[in-house]
Design a protein around this motif. Structure first.
Motif, short mmCIF file in Angstrom:
data_model
loop_
_atom_site.label_atom_id
_atom_site.label_comp_id
_atom_site.label_asym_id
_atom_site.label_seq_id
_atom_site.Cartn_x
_atom_site.Cartn_y
_atom_site.Cartn_z
N MET A 1 -36.43 14.08 -55.51
CA MET A 1 -35.51 13.74 -54.22
C MET A 1 -35.83 12.35 -53.77
O MET A 1 -36.95 11.81 -53.74
CB MET A 1 -36.18 14.67 -53.24
N PRO A 2 -34.71 11.55 -53.48
CA PRO A 2 -34.59 10.13 -52.89
C PRO A 2 -35.46 9.99 -51.55
O PRO A 2 -35.63 10.78 -50.74
CB PRO A 2 -33.41 9.75 -52.90
N ASN A 3 -36.19 8.62 -51.60
CA ASN A 3 -37.06 8.54 -50.60
C ASN A 3 -36.02 7.93 -49.33
O ASN A 3 -35.22 6.89 -49.48
CB ASN A 3 -37.96 7.22 -50.78
N ASN A 4 -35.96 8.89 -48.20
CA ASN A 4 -35.01 8.63 -47.00
C ASN A 4 -35.73 8.06 -45.77
O ASN A 4 -35.38 8.03 -44.80
CB ASN A 4 -34.28 9.80 -46.73
N THR A 5 -37.17 7.52 -46.32
CA THR A 5 -37.86 6.91 -45.11
C THR A 5 -37.22 5.79 -44.44
O THR A 5 -36.55 4.80 -45.23
CB THR A 5 -39.12 6.69 -45.67
N PRO A 6 -37.00 5.82 -43.22
CA PRO A 6 -36.31 4.54 -42.69
C PRO A 6 -36.80 3.22 -42.98
O PRO A 6 -38.26 3.21 -42.90
CB PRO A 6 -36.16 4.95 -40.98
N PHE A 7 -36.32 2.23 -42.86
CA PHE A 7 -36.68 0.79 -43.23
C PHE A 7 -37.69 0.38 -42.21
O PHE A 7 -38.93 -0.06 -42.37
CB PHE A 7 -35.84 -0.10 -43.12
N VAL A 8 -37.55 0.84 -40.89
CA VAL A 8 -38.59 0.78 -39.77
C VAL A 8 -40.06 1.10 -40.03
O VAL A 8 -41.04 0.49 -40.01
CB VAL A 8 -38.13 1.21 -38.28
N SER A 9 -40.08 2.35 -40.78
CA SER A 9 -41.25 2.84 -41.30
C SER A 9 -41.91 2.02 -42.31
O SER A 9 -43.25 1.89 -42.40
CB SER A 9 -41.26 4.39 -41.64
N ASN A 10 -41.27 1.58 -43.19
CA ASN A 10 -41.56 0.95 -44.35
C ASN A 10 -42.16 -0.57 -43.82
O ASN A 10 -43.23 -0.91 -44.19
CB ASN A 10 -40.57 0.54 -45.32
N SER A 11 -41.48 -1.01 -42.75
CA SER A 11 -41.81 -2.24 -42.39
C SER A 11 -43.32 -2.13 -41.51
O SER A 11 -44.04 -3.00 -41.56
CB SER A 11 -40.95 -2.85 -41.30
N ALA A 12 -43.19 -0.97 -40.69
CA ALA A 12 -44.52 -0.84 -39.81
C ALA A 12 -45.61 -0.60 -40.88
O ALA A 12 -46.74 -1.23 -40.50
CB ALA A 12 -44.00 0.33 -39.13
N THR A 13 -45.55 0.10 -41.80
CA THR A 13 -46.38 0.36 -42.92
C THR A 13 -47.08 -1.05 -43.56
O THR A 13 -48.00 -1.44 -43.74
CB THR A 13 -46.04 1.22 -44.11
N SER A 14 -45.91 -1.81 -43.84
CA SER A 14 -46.30 -3.26 -44.36
C SER A 14 -46.93 -4.22 -43.38
O SER A 14 -47.88 -4.55 -43.89
CB SER A 14 -44.96 -4.01 -44.93
N GLU A 15 -46.71 -3.93 -42.23
CA GLU A 15 -47.29 -4.83 -41.09
C GLU A 15 -48.69 -4.50 -40.92
O GLU A 15 -49.66 -5.00 -40.90
CB GLU A 15 -46.23 -5.12 -40.03
N ALA A 16 -48.97 -2.89 -41.12
CA ALA A 16 -50.46 -2.65 -41.02
C ALA A 16 -51.22 -2.87 -41.89
O ALA A 16 -52.48 -3.36 -41.79
CB ALA A 16 -50.17 -0.98 -40.67
N GLN A 17 -50.53 -2.88 -43.53
CA GLN A 17 -51.48 -3.36 -44.29
C GLN A 17 -51.75 -4.84 -44.22
O GLN A 17 -52.75 -5.08 -44.49
CB GLN A 17 -50.52 -3.03 -45.68
N ALA A 18 -50.71 -5.68 -43.92
CA ALA A 18 -51.02 -7.19 -43.71
C ALA A 18 -52.25 -7.08 -42.42
O ALA A 18 -53.03 -8.20 -42.84
CB ALA A 18 -49.59 -7.74 -43.44
N TRP A 19 -51.95 -6.62 -41.40
CA TRP A 19 -52.96 -6.87 -40.43
C TRP A 19 -54.50 -6.20 -41.04
O TRP A 19 -55.34 -7.02 -40.73
CB TRP A 19 -52.66 -5.75 -39.21
N GLU A 20 -54.43 -5.22 -41.72
CA GLU A 20 -55.73 -4.93 -42.21
C GLU A 20 -56.22 -5.79 -43.35
O GLU A 20 -57.45 -6.14 -43.23
CB GLU A 20 -55.60 -3.45 -42.95
N ALA A 21 -55.32 -6.53 -44.04
CA ALA A 21 -55.66 -7.38 -45.15
C ALA A 21 -56.35 -8.61 -44.46
O ALA A 21 -57.24 -9.13 -44.88
CB ALA A 21 -54.61 -7.77 -46.22
N LEU A 22 -55.67 -8.92 -43.40
CA LEU A 22 -56.15 -10.15 -42.52
C LEU A 22 -57.48 -10.01 -41.93
O LEU A 22 -58.27 -10.73 -41.63
CB LEU A 22 -55.15 -10.61 -41.40
N LYS A 23 -57.64 -8.75 -41.29
CA LYS A 23 -58.88 -8.28 -40.62
C LYS A 23 -60.08 -8.42 -41.81
O LYS A 23 -61.15 -9.06 -41.43
CB LYS A 23 -58.86 -6.95 -39.95
#
Length: 92
Positions: A1-23
Motif C-alpha cells: 500500500m502506498p504511503n498516503n501520509t500528508p506532506f505536513v506530517s513528513n515535514s513535522a517529523t523532519s523538523e522534530a528530528q532536526a530539533w532533536e539533533a540540534l538539542k
C-alpha cells in the motif's frame, strides 16, 4: 500500500528530528567547549541554513519546501558532521 501520509506530517517529523539533533549537538557542544562552542554551533547552523535555503531556491523548489530542506540538512548533514568534529576535539 502506498504511503498516503500528508506532506505536513513528513515535514513535522523532519523538523522534530532536526530539533532533536540540534538539542543533542548543543548538549555535546556545551560539554566539550562551553558557551563559546554552543555559540559557534548556533552561528554555523544559521549560516548553513541560509546557504541551504538559497540553494533550494535556486534549484526552483517552492518556498513551502524550505523548512523541510533545512530540517533534512540539519538531521543528515550538519548535526552528524558537527558531532564528529566535537568528538575529534574541535568544532570549526
Amino acid at each position: 500500500m502506498p504511503n498516503n501520509t500528508p506532506f505536513v506530517s513528513n515535514s513535522a517529523t523532519s523538523e522534530a528530528q532536526a530539533w532533536e539533533a540540534l538539542k543533542q549537538l548543543g548538549d555535546a557542544a556545551l560539554a566539550q567547549g562551553g558557551l563559546q562552542a554552543v555559540l559557534q554551533m548556533f552561528v554555523g547552523t544559521l549560516t548553513g541554513a541560509e546557504e541551504v535555503a538559497r540553494v533550494s531556491e535556486e534549484a526552483g523548489h517552492p518556498d513551502s519546501l524550505t523548512p523541510e530542506v533545512i530540517a533534512q540538512w540539519i538531521s543528515t548533514d550538519y548535526a552528524p558532521g558537527m558531532q564528529q568534529a566535537l568528538a575529534q576535539g574541535g568544532a570549526e
